[in-house]
Scaffold this motif. Structure first.
Motif, PDB file in Angstrom:
ATOM      1  N   THR A 105       1.566  -2.845  -7.337  1.00 22.11           N
ATOM      2  CA  THR A 105       1.542  -1.380  -7.201  1.00 22.11           C
ATOM      3  C   THR A 105       0.472  -0.958  -6.208  1.00 22.11           C
ATOM      4  O   THR A 105       0.714  -0.110  -5.351  1.00 22.11           O
ATOM      5  CB  THR A 105       1.294  -0.731  -8.574  1.00 22.11           C
ATOM      6  OG1 THR A 105       2.399  -1.074  -9.422  1.00 22.11           O
ATOM      7  CG2 THR A 105       1.212   0.778  -8.469  1.00 22.11           C
ATOM      8  N   ASN A 106      -0.713  -1.593  -6.292  1.00 17.77           N
ATOM      9  CA  ASN A 106      -1.759  -1.278  -5.315  1.00 17.77           C
ATOM     10  C   ASN A 106      -1.311  -1.619  -3.902  1.00 17.77           C
ATOM     11  O   ASN A 106      -1.571  -0.869  -2.961  1.00 17.77           O
ATOM     12  CB  ASN A 106      -3.043  -2.042  -5.645  1.00 17.77           C
ATOM     13  CG  ASN A 106      -3.771  -1.426  -6.827  1.00 17.77           C
ATOM     14  OD1 ASN A 106      -3.444  -0.304  -7.224  1.00 17.77           O
ATOM     15  ND2 ASN A 106      -4.721  -2.152  -7.387  1.00 17.77           N
ATOM     16  N   LEU A 107      -0.637  -2.748  -3.764  1.00 14.28           N
ATOM     17  CA  LEU A 107      -0.181  -3.168  -2.436  1.00 14.28           C
ATOM     18  C   LEU A 107       0.779  -2.144  -1.841  1.00 14.28           C
ATOM     19  O   LEU A 107       0.639  -1.729  -0.694  1.00 14.28           O
ATOM     20  CB  LEU A 107       0.501  -4.538  -2.528  1.00 14.28           C
ATOM     21  CG  LEU A 107       1.127  -5.060  -1.232  1.00 14.28           C
ATOM     22  CD1 LEU A 107       0.076  -5.231  -0.145  1.00 14.28           C
ATOM     23  CD2 LEU A 107       1.855  -6.379  -1.483  1.00 14.28           C
ATOM     24  N   TYR A 108       1.743  -1.699  -2.656  1.00 14.47           N
ATOM     25  CA  TYR A 108       2.721  -0.747  -2.128  1.00 14.47           C
ATOM     26  C   TYR A 108       2.156   0.659  -2.022  1.00 14.47           C
ATOM     27  O   TYR A 108       2.639   1.461  -1.225  1.00 14.47           O
ATOM     28  CB  TYR A 108       4.014  -0.786  -2.948  1.00 14.47           C
ATOM     29  CG  TYR A 108       4.918  -1.926  -2.504  1.00 14.47           C
ATOM     30  CD1 TYR A 108       5.857  -1.721  -1.506  1.00 14.47           C
ATOM     31  CD2 TYR A 108       4.777  -3.199  -3.038  1.00 14.47           C
ATOM     32  CE1 TYR A 108       6.666  -2.764  -1.062  1.00 14.47           C
ATOM     33  CE2 TYR A 108       5.570  -4.244  -2.614  1.00 14.47           C
ATOM     34  CZ  TYR A 108       6.515  -4.024  -1.619  1.00 14.47           C
ATOM     35  OH  TYR A 108       7.298  -5.061  -1.168  1.00 14.47           O
ATOM     36  N   ASN A 109       1.131   0.984  -2.811  1.00 11.73           N
ATOM     37  CA  ASN A 109       0.441   2.264  -2.609  1.00 11.73           C
ATOM     38  C   ASN A 109      -0.207   2.289  -1.226  1.00 11.73           C
ATOM     39  O   ASN A 109      -0.178   3.298  -0.533  1.00 11.73           O
ATOM     40  CB  ASN A 109      -0.628   2.483  -3.682  1.00 11.73           C
ATOM     41  CG  ASN A 109      -0.039   3.014  -4.979  1.00 11.73           C
ATOM     42  OD1 ASN A 109       1.099   3.472  -5.012  1.00 11.73           O
ATOM     43  ND2 ASN A 109      -0.810   2.940  -6.052  1.00 11.73           N
ATOM     44  N   ALA A 110      -0.797   1.156  -0.858  1.00  9.36           N
ATOM     45  CA  ALA A 110      -1.478   1.081   0.444  1.00  9.36           C
ATOM     46  C   ALA A 110      -0.464   0.862   1.574  1.00  9.36           C
ATOM     47  O   ALA A 110      -0.644   1.367   2.673  1.00  9.36           O
ATOM     48  CB  ALA A 110      -2.500  -0.053   0.425  1.00  9.36           C
TER      49      ALA A 110
END
Length: 964
Positions: free
Chosen positions: A914-919
Motif C-alpha cells: 500500500t505504501n509503495l502504490y501510495n508513492a
DNA sequence: CATCCGACACATC
DNA sequence: GATGTGTCGGATG
C-alpha cells in the motif's frame, strides 16, 4: 461634528417627522466619519429601501446598507419593538442583513441576525456616543458587520442544554422511573423552558418555580403549573397561564426530584432556550432519553446542509417554479389593471369608462386569486418523512416552506397586493417514527421550530392554544404493518428523509429473526439481501408509481449503488425517474463510519410539455441519465457473468473459531515425534496469509490448524496436540453456532472451500488479491499457502493472466463493477461482478490452459511485462541486502524472510504494498505502463486508449461473449 | 455451498 | 481522537 455637539443637538429631541430621521442618520454618519447614503450609493446603501412597494406606508427599512444592516426609526421608544418586528419581516427582501438596528434617536439597538449563531443585542444610549467605544461599535456596523458574529453557535447552546437534560433524564431513570415516563416529563420541562424564554409563559414563571422549589415541593409545584397549562383559562395564583395543548400537557403528571436534580434544573433554567436549535435538540435529546441509544452517542443526525441538499430539489424547487408562474400572472394582471384604470380615468364616455373600471377590477381580482391560490396550495402541501426520528428533516422543511410563503407574500406586497399573515404551519409536515421518544420529540421540536420562525420573522406566534395536537407525526413501523403487509404511508406530495441503515447481515441480530422474516415476506419484490434502508426506497417508489407522490429524496448508505441493494433503484432508473443524485458523500457526523448516497426520484409523469423534464443532475453536474448504480454515461449495470471466467476466482477460507496458533506452538508441533497414527503434525499445520499481509503490513508468520474436509473427528484426534487445542479453543464456541453443519463439524473450518482447494490443486503458485484494498494489486502466493476470506485466489499460474488482471483495464473495470467500504471508501473486489464479468482478450481467457497460448506473441509480451513487474516489485519489498532467507524448522514450508538486523527491520516496516502504490515511484509507473501497453495490444486497442473508451469496449465484449 | 457485506473495526499516529 | 485502511463470520440465494 463633535460628540458633544451631536448629543446637544439630538438629546431630548425625538423625531417629529420622517425627514428628521434622515437628518439624524446623516449627522450620525458625520459623527462616525462614514459616508452617508447618496444617489451614487443606490443599490448598496439607501434611504427608504423598498419605498417603491405600492401599499403605501413605510418602505422595508428607513436605511439599508447591503450585507450590513437594516435600520428602522420610530418616533417613540415604546415603538422600537414594532420597528424591530418590521425589519425582521422584511429581512428576506433586504438580502437578510446580518444586523437589524432600530432607533428613536435617543437610543440605538443593534441585534445580530447571523444564521446558526445565537442572537446578541447591543444597546447604545445617546450619551454613550461621547465614549469612543460606542462610536467604534457603531462604525463597525458600517465597516465590518461580520465582526458582530457571535462566537457561540446555536449548536453549542443546544448541545449544552441537551447535555444537562440528558444527565437529568439519566438520574431520573436511575431513581427507578420508567424511560417513557421520564421522557415525557423531561420533554415538558424542556418546552416550559423554551416557552418562558420566548415569553409564552408569563414572568419567568418556570424559572421562579424551580428556584422556589425544594425536593419536597417541586413535584407539587410542577403539577400546579402543568395543570394550569393544560386548560384554557388556567391560572397559577393570580397569574393567568396561556393554554398549551398538543398532547404534551394533556395531564399534570410530574416526577419527584432530589436536590441534585433541582440544582441541574436551575442551571438549565438560566440558559437562553429561545435560541436553541430545534432540529438538533431532538437528536441530542433522543440520545440522552432513549436508553437504547445512549450507547450510540455520536449517532447519526443529518446535518442541515445535507438535509437542504435534499429538501431544495425535492420540495422547494417545484414550488418555487409554481410561485414564479403565479408571480408572472400577478404582474401581468396588475399591469392590465393599471392600463385599464388609466383608460377609465381618461375616457370621457361614461359607459366606456365603466367598462374599463370593471376590467381593472377583474384584473385585480385575477392577481389576488393567483396570490391567494398559491398560498392555499402551499398550505395544502404535505411533506412526509417516513423515518422522521426527532424531526430534523421536518423542522427544516417546515422552516423552508414558511420562508417560501413569506417570500411570496413580500413579492406580492412589492407588486401592490396586501400581505396576509403567514399561514403555513406544522400540519404541512407529516412523519412516521417507530420510537415513541423520538416521535414525541419530533412533535415538540416542530412546535419549537414553528414558534421560533414566527418570532425570528417578526410575527406573533399563534396562541389559544399555543400547541395543537400533531397527529400528523405517527408512532409506528414505516415498512411493516401489523398484518404482515407493507405499511401504508399517508398521502404526501413529497417524501424526504434519512431512513435507518442496518446492514442485511445484522438485521436478524438487531431486529430479531421473526421481524426480519416478516419484513422480507411483506416485500416479495425486494431481494432478501438488502439493507434495511432499501425498504424505504422501495416503499417511496411505490408511492410515486401509484401517483400518490410527486417527488422523493432519501439519504441512503452508499451501498445502495451495488449488490442486492441496487435492485430497488433498478425500476426508477429504468423509468428515468432518478432526477438528481449524490452518489458518494462523506458523512459529517463524527464516529459514524459510513458514506452515503442521496437519491431523488420524480414521478415520470411530472414532466409536462410546457415545463419539460428537469435535466438530471449527478453529483452537482448535469447529465443525460442516471443509472441504478448512480453513475451517468456508460451504464455497466447490465454486464453479465461470463461462463469462461467461472470456477477460477475463489474466496479464501473462514475459520470460525480460534484455529490459528502462534509460530512457537506450531514449531513445537512440527518438531514433535510422529503421532500414534504414524503421521507428522505437518499434515494438519499450515501457513496462511490474510489481506493485511498482502498490502498494509509486512507479512506476519501465521499458522493454522487445518483438518481439511474429509478427516473424521476420530482421524483428526490422532494429531494429538492440534486436536486438543481445537477441543479447548474451538469446540465450545462451535457448539452454539446457528448453523448445524458448523456445530457438528466443529474440528473443521467454517467453510471447507472444496472448490478452491481442487482448483488450486497442485499449482506451484497462484494469484491473489485482497478483498478490500486501497489499491487493486495482484500478487503470487506459493503452493500450500492458505488464504483467509479477506483474500481472493485466482487459480492460474501463468504470467499472462497475472498481467491482464494487473492492467489498468481490469483495475478500471473492477472499480466500476465492485463496491466500496468505509470512511476511506476503499474499493472492494467482488468476484461475481468484477472478475466473472471481465472479458479477457480473445484467446487468453481463463478457460484456456496457459500452455495453449504460450506461443502467442500477445501472451508472451504480457507475460514478460508482468514477470518483470512482479520481480522488481518483490525486490523492492524484500531487498536481498535487508532480508535473509531462513529455512523453516521442517521441510515442506516456505522459507522465512527475516530482516538481517534492527536497522533493516525498521526500513522493511515501511516497505508495504500500500505504501509503495501510495508513492507510485517512476520505476513502478514505468513497469505498469509497459504492462498496460502489452495488454492494450492484446485487445487490439491503441496503447493510449482512454479509460472510458476501454470500458465501453469491454462492455461490448461482455455483451458479445455472454450472447446478449 | 459460495458470495457479500458491515450508521464497521481496529491499529497507528 | 483523528486517520488510514482492511478482519471475519453471519446470512442469503
Amino acid at each position: 461634528m463633535t460628540p458633544d455637539a451631536f448629543i446637544r443637538t439630538w438629546s431630548g429631541n425625538p423625531l417629529s417627522e420622517r425627514s428628521s430621521a434622515q437628518a439624524h442618520f446623516i449627522a450620525l454618519c458625520g459623527l462616525l466619519g462614514v459616508e452617508p447614503p447618496s444617489p451614487t450609493t443606490a443599490g448598496r446603501f439607501e434611504f427608504e429601501k423598498g419605498a417603491a412597494k405600492t401599499t403605501g406606508g413605510d418602505g422595508w427599512a428607513d436605511v439599508w446598507l447591503k450585507d450590513a444592516f437594516a435600520w428602522e426609526y420610530k418616533k417613540a421608544k415604546a415603538d422600537l419593538d414594532a420597528a424591530y418586528a418590521q425589519v425582521q419581516r422584511y429581512a428576506p427582501a433586504l438580502d437578510n442583513p446580518p444586523l437589524l438596528i432600530v432607533s428613536d434617536t435617543q437610543e440605538i439597538v443593534i441585534r445580530t441576525a447571523f444564521t446558526g449563531a445565537v442572537q446578541e443585542r447591543h444597546d447604545i444610549a445617546i450619551e454613550d456616543l461621547r465614549g469612543a467605544d460606542a462610536r467604534d461599535l457603531l462604525r463597525r456596523a458600517f465597516q465590518e458587520p461580520r465582526s458582530f458574529r457571535p462566537r457561540r453557535t446555536r449548536a453549542d447552546l443546544t448541545e449544552d442544554a441537551a447535555a444537562t437534560f440528558a444527565d437529568l433524564a439519566l438520574r431520573l431513570r436511575q431513581a427507578g422511573h420508567d424511560a417513557p415516563v421520564v421522557a415525557h416529563f423531561v420533554n415538558r420541562l424542556v418546552f416550559c423552558m423554551f416557552a418562558e424564554d420566548v415569553r409564552l409563559l408569563p414572568e419567568k414563571m418556570f424559572e421562579k418555580m424551580v428556584f422556589a422549589s425544594d425536593p419536597g415541593t417541586f413535584e407539587e409545584n410542577c403539577r400546579t403549573l402543568f395543570a394550569a397549562m393544560a386548560h384554557r383559562g388556567g391560572r397559577v395564583g393570580f397569574t393567568p397561564i396561556p393554554w398549551f395543548n398538543g398532547g404534551l400537557f394533556d395531564d399534570d403528571a410530574a416526577l419527584p426530584v432530589d436536590a441534585g436534580d433541582i440544582a441541574m434544573l436551575r442551571k438549565a433554567a438560566k440558559m437562553d432556550w429561545s435560541q436553541i436549535d430545534a432540529s438538533l435538540l431532538g437528536t441530542l435529546f433522543e440520545r440522552g432519553l432513549d436508553p437504547g441509544k445512549r450507547s450510540q452517542l455520536g449517532a447519526h443526525y443529518t446535518d442541515a446542509a445535507k438535509i437542504m441538499q435534499i429538501v431544495e430539489p425535492v420540495v422547494l424547487r417545484p414550488l418555487k417554479t409554481e410561485w414564479d408562474a403565479a408571480r408572472a400572472t400577478i404582474a401581468a394582471a396588475l399591469e392590465e389593471e393599471r392600463a385599464a384604470s388609466a383608460e377609465a380615468a381618461t375616457t370621457r364616455a361614461a359607459a366606456k369608462a365603466g367598462a374599463a373600471t370593471r376590467r381593472a377590477n377583474r384584473a385585480h381580482d385575477r392577481a389576488t386569486r393567483a396570490h391567494l391560490g398559491f398560498l392555499e396550495r402551499l398550505r395544502g402541501v404535505r411533506v412526509l418523512d417516513p423515518a422522521c426520528g426527532s424531526g430534523n428533516f421536518l423542522n427544516l422543511t417546515l422552516t423552508a416552506l414558511k420562508d417560501l410563503e413569506h417570500r411570496a407574500n413580500l413579492d406580492a406586497e412589492a407588486m401592490g397586493l396586501p400581505r396576509p399573515a403567514p399561514s403555513v404551519g406544522p400540519e404541512c409536515v407529516v412523519g412516521i417514527e417507530l420510537s415513541p421518544y423520538a416521535a414525541e420529540l419530533a412533535r415538540v421540536s416542530t412546535w419549537i421550530a414553528e414558534i421560533q420562525w414566527m418570532r425570528r420573522n417578526g410575527f406573533e406566534a399563534s396562541t389559544d392554544p399555543i400547541l395543537k395536537p400533531l397527529g400528523t407525526i405517527e408512532c409506528r413501523d414505516a415498512v411493516l404493518a401489523g398484518d404482515g403487509t407493507p405499511a401504508e404511508w399517508p398521502e404526501a406530495e413529497f417524501i424526504v428523509g434519512n431512513p435507518p441503515f442496518l446492514g442485511n447481515k445484522r438485521m436478524i441480530a438487531e431486529l430479531g429473526e421473526d421481524y426480519a422474516k416478516a419484513l422480507r415476506a411483506a416485500w416479495p419484490d425486494v431481494p432478501g439481501g438488502v439493507d434495511l434502508v432499501a425498504y424505504w426506497v422501495a416503499s417511496a417508489w411505490r408511492a410515486v408509481e401509484a401517483g400518490r407522490t410527486r417527488r422523493v429524496g432519501l439519504v441512503t448508505t452508499n451501498s445502495i449503488r451495488g449488490g442486492a441493494n441496487r435492485s430497488v433503484l433498478a425500476a426508477p432508473a429504468e423509468a428515468g425517474a432518478i432526477f438528481e443524485a449524490w452518489s458518494d458523500e462523506p458523512w459529517t457526523v463524527a464516529g459514524a463510519a459510513v458514506r452515503v448516497s442521496m437519491v431523488m426520484l420524480a414521478s415520470p409523469g411530472e414532466a409536462t410539455p410546457e415545463s419539460g423534464a428537469e435535466t438530471p443532475r449527478l453529483d452537482g453536474r448535469e447529465v443525460d441519465r442516471i443509472a441504478a448504480d448512480l453513475t451517468a454515461g456508460l451504464d455497466l449495470t447490465g454486464a453479465f457473468r461470463l461462463e469462461e471466467n467461472e470456477r477460477v476466482c475463489f474466496q479464501g477460507v473462514k475459520f470460525v473459531g480460534r484455529f490459528d496458533v502462534t509460530r512457537e506452538l506450531a514449531a513445537d508441533w512440527l518438531k514433535a515425534p510422529k503421532n500414534p497414527n504414524g503421521r507428522p503434525n505437518s499434515d494438519v499445520i499450515r501457513r496462511y496469509v490474510t489481506g493485511n499481509d498482502l498490502t498494509k503490513q509486512r507479512p506476519a508468520e501465521r499458522w493454522v490448524i487445518d483438518f481439511e474436509a474429509d478427516r473424521t473427528a476420530d482421524e483428526a484426534s490422532f494429531y494429538e496436540g492440534p486436536f486438543e487445542r481445537i477441543l479447548s479453543e474451538v469446540k465450545r464456541g462451535r457448539d452454539t453456532n446457528s448453523r448445524k453443519s458448523r456445530r457438528e463439524n466443529w474440528w473443521k473450518h467454517g467453510e471447507l472451500n472444496r472448490g478452491m482447494r481442487s482448483a488450486l490443486g497442485d499449482l506451484d503458485r497462484f494469484i491473489v488479491t485482497a478483498e478490500v484494498s486501497k489499491h487493486r494489486a495482484f500478487l503470487w502466493l506459493d503452493h500450500g499457502m492458505l488464504i483467509t476470506g479477506s483474500i481472493y485466489a485466482i487459480a492460474r499460474d501463468d504470467d499472462t493472466t497475472f498481467g491482464i488482471l494487473h492492467s489498468r483495464f481490469h483495475e478500471a473495470w473492477s472499480l466500476r463493477m465492485g463496491t466500496f467500504l468505509g470512511k476511506g471508501n476503499d474499493p472492494r473486489y467482488t468476484p461475481s461482478t468484477t472478475f466473472e464479468t471481465f472479458p479477457f482478450p480473445e484467446g487468453l481467457t481463463p478457460d484456456i490452459p496457459a500452455a495453449n497460448y504460450a506461443g502467442d506473441p500477445r501472451a508472451q509480451a504480457i507475460a514478460d511485462a508482468a514477470a518483470d513487474l512482479n520481480h522488481k516489485r518483490e525486490a523492492w519489498l524484500n531487498p536481498p541486502d535487508l532480508v535473509r532467507r531462513v529455512p523453516e524448522v521442517v521441510e515442506g514450508y516456505p522459507d522465512r524472510l527475516l530482516p538481517i538486523d534492527d536497522t533493516a527491520a525498521k526500513e522493511l516496516k515501511k516497505r508495504t504494498l500500500t505504501n509503495l502504490y501510495n508513492a507510485r515511484p517512476a520505476w513502478l509507473a514505468g513497469l505498469h505502463a509497459r504492462l498496460d501497453a502489452a495488454v492494450a495490444a492484446a485487445y487490439g486497442w491503441p496503447e493510449d486508449i482512454a479509460e472510458d473508451d476501454a470500458l465501453a469496449r469491454l462492455l461490448e465484449l461482455n455483451r458479445e461473449r455472454s450472447g446478449q
